[in-house]
Scaffold this active site. Sequence first.
Site, PDB file in Angstrom:
ATOM      1  N   CYS A   2     -54.330 -14.849  30.669  1.00 51.55           N
ATOM      2  CA  CYS A   2     -55.029 -15.091  31.917  1.00 51.55           C
ATOM      3  C   CYS A   2     -54.660 -16.484  32.421  1.00 51.55           C
ATOM      4  O   CYS A   2     -54.489 -17.406  31.636  1.00 51.55           O
ATOM      5  CB  CYS A   2     -56.545 -15.004  31.798  1.00 51.55           C
ATOM      6  SG  CYS A   2     -57.155 -13.452  31.188  1.00 51.55           S
ATOM      7  N   ARG A  27     -48.839 -15.265  32.441  1.00 51.49           N
ATOM      8  CA  ARG A  27     -50.006 -15.296  31.541  1.00 51.49           C
ATOM      9  C   ARG A  27     -50.866 -14.041  31.654  1.00 51.49           C
ATOM     10  O   ARG A  27     -51.793 -13.856  30.869  1.00 51.49           O
ATOM     11  CB  ARG A  27     -50.865 -16.526  31.848  1.00 51.49           C
ATOM     12  CG  ARG A  27     -50.205 -17.824  31.458  1.00 51.49           C
ATOM     13  CD  ARG A  27     -51.121 -18.976  31.770  1.00 51.49           C
ATOM     14  NE  ARG A  27     -52.229 -19.035  30.856  1.00 51.49           N
ATOM     15  CZ  ARG A  27     -52.429 -19.984  29.971  1.00 51.49           C
ATOM     16  NH1 ARG A  27     -51.572 -20.964  29.874  1.00 51.49           N
ATOM     17  NH2 ARG A  27     -53.466 -19.975  29.186  1.00 51.49           N
ATOM     18  N   TRP A  74     -55.422 -10.829  32.210  1.00 46.61           N
ATOM     19  CA  TRP A  74     -54.878  -9.983  31.143  1.00 46.61           C
ATOM     20  C   TRP A  74     -56.118  -9.438  30.440  1.00 46.61           C
ATOM     21  O   TRP A  74     -56.822 -10.182  29.757  1.00 46.61           O
ATOM     22  CB  TRP A  74     -54.022 -10.835  30.195  1.00 46.61           C
ATOM     23  CG  TRP A  74     -53.273 -10.046  29.180  1.00 46.61           C
ATOM     24  CD1 TRP A  74     -52.022  -9.515  29.320  1.00 46.61           C
ATOM     25  CD2 TRP A  74     -53.695  -9.713  27.850  1.00 46.61           C
ATOM     26  NE1 TRP A  74     -51.651  -8.864  28.174  1.00 46.61           N
ATOM     27  CE2 TRP A  74     -52.651  -8.963  27.249  1.00 46.61           C
ATOM     28  CE3 TRP A  74     -54.851  -9.950  27.101  1.00 46.61           C
ATOM     29  CZ2 TRP A  74     -52.733  -8.477  25.950  1.00 46.61           C
ATOM     30  CZ3 TRP A  74     -54.927  -9.455  25.807  1.00 46.61           C
ATOM     31  CH2 TRP A  74     -53.873  -8.731  25.245  1.00 46.61           C
ATOM     32  N   ASN A 100     -61.148 -17.964  31.362  1.00 44.07           N
ATOM     33  CA  ASN A 100     -60.217 -17.528  30.306  1.00 44.07           C
ATOM     34  C   ASN A 100     -60.961 -17.647  28.983  1.00 44.07           C
ATOM     35  O   ASN A 100     -61.675 -18.636  28.768  1.00 44.07           O
ATOM     36  CB  ASN A 100     -58.997 -18.457  30.223  1.00 44.07           C
ATOM     37  CG  ASN A 100     -58.015 -18.206  31.335  1.00 44.07           C
ATOM     38  OD1 ASN A 100     -58.206 -17.309  32.144  1.00 44.07           O
ATOM     39  ND2 ASN A 100     -56.967 -19.008  31.364  1.00 44.07           N
ATOM     40  N   GLY A 101     -60.729 -16.705  28.083  1.00 43.17           N
ATOM     41  CA  GLY A 101     -61.380 -16.786  26.777  1.00 43.17           C
ATOM     42  C   GLY A 101     -62.248 -15.560  26.552  1.00 43.17           C
ATOM     43  O   GLY A 101     -62.150 -14.564  27.279  1.00 43.17           O
ATOM     44  N   GLU A 487     -35.520 -11.105  15.077  1.00 41.75           N
ATOM     45  CA  GLU A 487     -35.707 -11.552  16.453  1.00 41.75           C
ATOM     46  C   GLU A 487     -35.040 -10.582  17.433  1.00 41.75           C
ATOM     47  O   GLU A 487     -35.606 -10.260  18.481  1.00 41.75           O
ATOM     48  CB  GLU A 487     -35.152 -12.987  16.589  1.00 41.75           C
ATOM     49  CG  GLU A 487     -35.141 -13.564  17.992  1.00 41.75           C
ATOM     50  CD  GLU A 487     -36.484 -13.617  18.688  1.00 41.75           C
ATOM     51  OE1 GLU A 487     -37.507 -13.274  18.074  1.00 41.75           O
ATOM     52  OE2 GLU A 487     -36.508 -13.969  19.872  1.00 41.75           O
ATOM     53  N   LYS A 491     -37.031  -8.588  20.379  1.00 44.40           N
ATOM     54  CA  LYS A 491     -36.659  -8.712  21.801  1.00 44.40           C
ATOM     55  C   LYS A 491     -36.482  -7.330  22.417  1.00 44.40           C
ATOM     56  O   LYS A 491     -36.965  -7.068  23.510  1.00 44.40           O
ATOM     57  CB  LYS A 491     -35.352  -9.490  21.972  1.00 44.40           C
ATOM     58  CG  LYS A 491     -35.385 -10.981  21.830  1.00 44.40           C
ATOM     59  CD  LYS A 491     -36.045 -11.752  22.945  1.00 44.40           C
ATOM     60  CE  LYS A 491     -37.501 -11.957  22.634  1.00 44.40           C
ATOM     61  NZ  LYS A 491     -37.918 -13.074  21.853  1.00 44.40           N
ATOM     62  N   GLU A 494     -39.885  -5.499  22.848  1.00 48.19           N
ATOM     63  CA  GLU A 494     -40.878  -5.997  23.798  1.00 48.19           C
ATOM     64  C   GLU A 494     -40.452  -5.844  25.250  1.00 48.19           C
ATOM     65  O   GLU A 494     -41.303  -5.668  26.110  1.00 48.19           O
ATOM     66  CB  GLU A 494     -41.304  -7.433  23.479  1.00 48.19           C
ATOM     67  CG  GLU A 494     -40.254  -8.487  23.639  1.00 48.19           C
ATOM     68  CD  GLU A 494     -40.780  -9.873  23.281  1.00 48.19           C
ATOM     69  OE1 GLU A 494     -39.970 -10.701  22.875  1.00 48.19           O
ATOM     70  OE2 GLU A 494     -41.979 -10.121  23.434  1.00 48.19           O
ATOM     71  N   LYS A 609     -48.002 -14.167  27.816  1.00 44.97           N
ATOM     72  CA  LYS A 609     -47.197 -15.244  27.243  1.00 44.97           C
ATOM     73  C   LYS A 609     -47.954 -16.076  26.222  1.00 44.97           C
ATOM     74  O   LYS A 609     -47.448 -16.392  25.174  1.00 44.97           O
ATOM     75  CB  LYS A 609     -46.701 -16.117  28.396  1.00 44.97           C
ATOM     76  CG  LYS A 609     -45.793 -17.259  27.976  1.00 44.97           C
ATOM     77  CD  LYS A 609     -44.398 -16.765  27.723  1.00 44.97           C
ATOM     78  CE  LYS A 609     -43.469 -17.856  27.282  1.00 44.97           C
ATOM     79  NZ  LYS A 609     -42.310 -17.294  26.580  1.00 44.97           N
TER      80      LYS A 609
HETATM   81  C1  F6R Z   1     -41.813 -12.871  21.697  1.00 42.18           C
HETATM   82  C2  F6R Z   1     -42.832 -13.866  21.931  1.00 42.18           C
HETATM   83  C3  F6R Z   1     -44.013 -13.902  21.018  1.00 42.18           C
HETATM   84  C4  F6R Z   1     -44.392 -15.354  20.736  1.00 42.18           C
HETATM   85  C5  F6R Z   1     -45.711 -15.420  19.956  1.00 42.18           C
HETATM   86  C6  F6R Z   1     -46.084 -16.848  19.615  1.00 42.18           C
HETATM   87  O1  F6R Z   1     -40.759 -13.007  22.597  1.00 42.18           O
HETATM   88  O2  F6R Z   1     -42.730 -14.630  22.841  1.00 42.18           O
HETATM   89  O3  F6R Z   1     -43.783 -13.198  19.847  1.00 42.18           O
HETATM   90  O4  F6R Z   1     -43.356 -15.955  20.019  1.00 42.18           O
HETATM   91  O5  F6R Z   1     -46.729 -14.848  20.722  1.00 42.18           O
HETATM   92  O6  F6R Z   1     -46.266 -17.607  20.766  1.00 42.18           O
HETATM   93  P1  F6R Z   1     -46.240 -19.174  20.710  1.00 42.18           P
HETATM   94  O7  F6R Z   1     -44.854 -19.586  20.340  1.00 42.18           O
HETATM   95  O8  F6R Z   1     -46.612 -19.617  22.097  1.00 42.18           O
HETATM   96  O9  F6R Z   1     -47.237 -19.593  19.675  1.00 42.18           O
END
Ligand code: F6R
Length: 614
Positions: A2, A27, A74, A100-101, A487, A491, A494, A609
């Site tokens: 969000c 977000r 979200w 948010n939260g 990884e 990718k 997702e 994100k």
């Molecule tokens: C995948 C992706 C997620 C983040 C995970 C951790 O492409 O972006 O798997 O890596 O949610 O997020 P951060 O790095 O922000 O703690």
Amino acid sequence: MCGIIGYIGKRQAAPILLQGLRRLEYRGYDSSGMAISDHSTLAMTKCVGKIENLAEKMKTSHLPGSVGIAHTRWATHGGVTELNAHPHTGNKGKLVLVHNGIIENYRELKDQLGPEHHFTSETDSEVLAHLIEREFDLQEQKNCEGLRKAVGCGLSHVKGTYGIVVMHEDVPDCLITARMGSPIVVGVGKDENYIASDATPILAYTRDVLFLDDGEIAEVKENNVRLFTLKDEIVSKKVEEIHWNDEQAEKQGFPHFMLKEIHDQPTVFEDAIRGRFNMAEGTAVLGGLNMTEQQMRDINRVIFIACGTASYAGMVGKYAFERLAGIPAEVDVASEFRYRDPIIDEKTLVFVMSQSGETADTLAALREAKRKGAFVRGIVNVIGSTISRETDGGTYIHAGAELAVASTKAYTNMVTVALLYALQFGRARRVSIATGQRMLNAFLEIPEKMNWILSQKDSIKEIAEKYKDYKNFLFLGRGINYPVALEGSLKLKEISYIHAEAYPGGEMKHGPLALISEDFPTFAIMPQNQLYEKMRSNIEEIRARKGKVILIATQGDERAKELAEDVIYVPAMKELLEPLLNTIPLQLFSYYVAVALKRDVDRPRNLAKSVTVE
Ligand code: F6R
């Protein structure tokens, strides 16, 4: 998760808020809304779907006024409907709020408010608007101070997490914002101020920001910002300057942020290593480590804690720490770490890795590791984020704003910083100057080699288009390339929604080989390193079962062509640094598969994100 943006100043708020929401769309993108005050009445509009739907709607319902709040959602509590979209309104419709939260005790709070309160949404957030509006009615002062106190009183009943912004029809000269567990940044401008859930949407207007800490409230007026605790004590805080520039938040001619961010990698990699080499000593110098040489020598265990892509970057760090520093190292997924009883003491070094610096599970794990007395250091991208501030030191990865939901350049820079730490510890413990210098020289070759891989993107696109209709994929790697396989598979999952699994090459005959058939292609990473022959045998086993193979191989490896339908060549590199190159073709492959399948590459379904809820 969000996004929030608020504006107070002299300009029309609606275009600023709309632009801010576009910047925050990574977000959350299931619904959005905004409320604006023209200093006498409040007007509001909401919409399901992308921000562009809201923009379209606003063409007919123009909201005039120079104070406003907006939100992109979200969903956590309640489905994706216009009624559940924020802002939410109090019982009398005079107070509006974005949140948010998660409010854990929202049901009890609703019951306490009584039957005269009518709720129109299924969200946990709406109760906050009712609660604070009621508190404001009880205040003697019907001004900004009264509203701030009402927010403080209302929040004192709440269990859970929040980042909120509140606006009241009768107090149009200020916005009140508060934070507990969900980030809030106040952007300080000239005769105008901003509030946002992260700095991205305000970078176009100001670089001067105040980061709220948990338990703080800010009273934000056109030309003044005052900070308080929830108990109404004054807080004084320095305005900080953010060095990211607004350009980083633009697509710069690329069709998607993800493709732009993949192409950013050679440049941001240089940002990650700049000023961090001591070539004469053959070591890296990461000042934020805050440990003496003796403490570095005494460490007997290293744990990388992270989620998702960040945890795969941590896995590269694990291999590098064991190889260079000779310290037992492991990777723990934050959501598991926090609910086990991890064995940690004052000789354990914990690296907490996170792009956003706000991931709820990673933050909770950080706190647990600190409680148990470990050295806790951050490897973080977002400057001023909660994780960066709660660790006792660490390093920013300098990847710049990463806006595509799928992480690419932040992964690369996390790997880079983890490798630099491994070298710094290696040199403090057992690695020679000459070995250290060889590694640093290899780092210097990376940007050019990354650019060479990027120049091969058209042939990677062709391969992606050829394989786009397969329903399953296997990714295989060994050693330091096993995290690369993980990884690559994440990718693909997702952004293209294709099922993919990743295994270490040696594991195939212990089960997964049963999956292999003509319809189940394998993407294998087989550079010419010490595990080359082992990896070759694993691929032969797949070929023998009619499995199609796409290979990542070292330039000049002609034998690779005998083994695979398609080969993507990458330049030779020192083994420990291979993930910095070998991941890029996998990013491009996933990207082009997703584009060919017409997926929403930057905003894949069901994902957000910054994962600030458990
Ligand atoms: C995948 C992706 C997620 C983040 C995970 C951790 O492409 O972006 O798997 O890596 O949610 O997020 P951060 O790095 O922000 O703690």
